[in-house]
Motif scaffolding. Sequence first.
Motif, PDB file in Angstrom:
ATOM      1  N   UNK A   1      35.755  72.094 -12.482  1.00 58.16           N
ATOM      2  CA  UNK A   1      37.195  72.304 -12.236  1.00 58.16           C
ATOM      3  C   UNK A   1      37.894  72.718 -13.534  1.00 58.16           C
ATOM      4  N   UNK A   2      37.617  71.998 -14.607  1.00 55.54           N
ATOM      5  CA  UNK A   2      38.274  72.295 -15.894  1.00 55.54           C
ATOM      6  C   UNK A   2      37.886  73.689 -16.395  1.00 55.54           C
ATOM      7  N   UNK A   3      36.615  74.035 -16.260  1.00 60.36           N
ATOM      8  CA  UNK A   3      36.154  75.366 -16.685  1.00 60.36           C
ATOM      9  C   UNK A   3      36.769  76.467 -15.816  1.00 60.36           C
ATOM     10  N   UNK A   4      36.900  76.180 -14.519  1.00 59.25           N
ATOM     11  CA  UNK A   4      37.508  77.169 -13.617  1.00 59.25           C
ATOM     12  C   UNK A   4      38.987  77.375 -13.948  1.00 59.25           C
ATOM     13  N   UNK A   5      39.691  76.281 -14.258  1.00 59.53           N
ATOM     14  CA  UNK A   5      41.108  76.414 -14.622  1.00 59.53           C
ATOM     15  C   UNK A   5      41.246  77.254 -15.889  1.00 59.53           C
ATOM     16  N   UNK A   6      40.414  76.949 -16.876  1.00 57.99           N
ATOM     17  CA  UNK A   6      40.464  77.692 -18.136  1.00 57.99           C
ATOM     18  C   UNK A   6      40.191  79.180 -17.890  1.00 57.99           C
ATOM     19  N   UNK A   7      39.207  79.446 -17.034  1.00 63.46           N
ATOM     20  CA  UNK A   7      38.826  80.827 -16.713  1.00 63.46           C
ATOM     21  C   UNK A   7      39.951  81.548 -15.972  1.00 63.46           C
ATOM     22  N   UNK A   8      40.557  80.845 -14.995  1.00 59.86           N
ATOM     23  CA  UNK A   8      41.646  81.443 -14.217  1.00 59.86           C
ATOM     24  C   UNK A   8      42.838  81.777 -15.123  1.00 59.86           C
ATOM     25  N   UNK A   9      43.222  80.845 -15.994  1.00 62.66           N
ATOM     26  CA  UNK A   9      44.370  81.098 -16.882  1.00 62.66           C
ATOM     27  C   UNK A   9      44.058  82.233 -17.866  1.00 62.66           C
ATOM     28  N   UNK A  10      42.834  82.222 -18.408  1.00 66.24           N
ATOM     29  CA  UNK A  10      42.457  83.272 -19.371  1.00 66.24           C
ATOM     30  C   UNK A  10      42.468  84.649 -18.721  1.00 66.24           C
ATOM     31  N   UNK A  11      42.128  84.701 -17.425  1.00 62.52           N
ATOM     32  CA  UNK A  11      42.082  85.987 -16.720  1.00 62.52           C
ATOM     33  C   UNK A  11      43.429  86.319 -16.082  1.00 62.52           C
ATOM     34  N   UNK A  12      44.405  85.402 -16.259  1.00 58.34           N
ATOM     35  CA  UNK A  12      45.749  85.606 -15.721  1.00 58.34           C
ATOM     36  C   UNK A  12      45.757  85.728 -14.188  1.00 58.34           C
ATOM     37  N   UNK A  13      44.931  84.931 -13.551  1.00 57.37           N
ATOM     38  CA  UNK A  13      44.885  84.930 -12.088  1.00 57.37           C
ATOM     39  C   UNK A  13      45.700  83.782 -11.520  1.00 57.37           C
ATOM     40  N   UNK A  14      46.026  83.861 -10.219  1.00 58.04           N
ATOM     41  CA  UNK A  14      46.761  82.765  -9.574  1.00 58.04           C
ATOM     42  C   UNK A  14      45.820  81.841  -8.800  1.00 58.04           C
ATOM     43  N   UNK A  15      44.551  82.244  -8.712  1.00 57.73           N
ATOM     44  CA  UNK A  15      43.592  81.396  -8.019  1.00 57.73           C
ATOM     45  C   UNK A  15      42.173  81.798  -8.346  1.00 57.73           C
ATOM     46  N   UNK A  16      41.269  80.844  -8.201  1.00 57.78           N
ATOM     47  CA  UNK A  16      39.852  81.126  -8.435  1.00 57.78           C
ATOM     48  C   UNK A  16      39.028  80.189  -7.557  1.00 57.78           C
ATOM     49  N   UNK A  17      38.026  80.742  -6.895  1.00 56.22           N
ATOM     50  CA  UNK A  17      37.118  79.934  -6.077  1.00 56.22           C
ATOM     51  C   UNK A  17      35.785  79.823  -6.806  1.00 56.22           C
ATOM     52  N   UNK A  18      35.100  78.700  -6.624  1.00 53.96           N
ATOM     53  CA  UNK A  18      33.823  78.471  -7.316  1.00 53.96           C
ATOM     54  C   UNK A  18      32.823  79.593  -7.028  1.00 53.96           C
ATOM     55  N   UNK A  19      32.869  80.123  -5.810  1.00 57.11           N
ATOM     56  CA  UNK A  19      32.007  81.254  -5.421  1.00 57.11           C
ATOM     57  C   UNK A  19      32.077  82.382  -6.449  1.00 57.11           C
ATOM     58  N   UNK A  20      33.287  82.625  -6.973  1.00 57.36           N
ATOM     59  CA  UNK A  20      33.485  83.741  -7.906  1.00 57.36           C
ATOM     60  C   UNK A  20      32.810  83.515  -9.251  1.00 57.36           C
ATOM     61  N   UNK A  21      32.482  82.255  -9.553  1.00 58.43           N
ATOM     62  CA  UNK A  21      31.759  81.990 -10.794  1.00 58.43           C
ATOM     63  C   UNK A  21      30.318  81.559 -10.474  1.00 58.43           C
ATOM     64  N   UNK A  22      29.871  81.982  -9.283  1.00 59.82           N
ATOM     65  CA  UNK A  22      28.481  81.793  -8.861  1.00 59.82           C
ATOM     66  C   UNK A  22      28.093  80.321  -8.690  1.00 59.82           C
ATOM     67  N   UNK A  23      29.070  79.500  -8.315  1.00 62.59           N
ATOM     68  CA  UNK A  23      28.792  78.107  -7.952  1.00 62.59           C
ATOM     69  C   UNK A  23      29.173  77.987  -6.483  1.00 62.59           C
ATOM     70  N   UNK A  24      28.203  77.662  -5.630  1.00 63.01           N
ATOM     71  CA  UNK A  24      28.471  77.770  -4.194  1.00 63.01           C
ATOM     72  C   UNK A  24      28.762  76.422  -3.570  1.00 63.01           C
ATOM     73  N   UNK A  25      29.892  75.851  -4.064  1.00 61.71           N
ATOM     74  CA  UNK A  25      30.401  74.572  -3.580  1.00 61.71           C
ATOM     75  C   UNK A  25      31.887  74.741  -3.327  1.00 61.71           C
TER      76      UNK A  25
END
Length: 170
Positions: free
Chosen positions: A32-56
């Motif tokens: 979750x923390x890594x996804x939040x960091x990734x979403x903010x760095x990419x300037x997105x409004x949302x990110x699903x684990x699928x997009x970072x190749x984690x299928x949960x």
Amino acid sequence: MPKLTILRYPDPRLHKIAAPVATVDERIRRLVDDMLETMYAADGVGLAATQVDVHERVIVIDTSEARDDPRVLINPEIVARSEEMRVSDEGCLSVPAIYDKVERHARVTVRALGRDGQPHEFEAEGLQAVAVQHEMDHLIGKVFVEYLSQLKRDRIKTKMLKKSRDEDAD
Ligand code: NI
């Protein structure tokens, strides 16, 4: 640099179905923390684990102006949807620089576990409702371009493949 690598459409891994999270443990909190960091760095409004190749079934969203209101949705379920539909422009971190109109429910009530593993429920509307539905689609292997015509989708695919070839050549 975003913390995690975001898969790009038409990567077949974007079509995998995510499994429910069994326990919200340290591993999931780190994700979750890594996804939040990734979403903010990419300037997105949302990110699903699928997009970072984690299928949960894990989603992060922040549709606030100030980008200071992270929402963590683990095992999200939509428990109510408005009959009213709304069309808005959507984009996706996995389909950079492509925006197109998609019709969604105007309001949805979502139930999910938070980062603390506790269940919570809220009603989303506007951009947040769009983000919830868009990100939940990722968890079932669906990318927003699949709502577009075959012709548009083919054009986007060609554009994305060319873009990654150009980047590889750099
Ligand atoms: Ni997306």
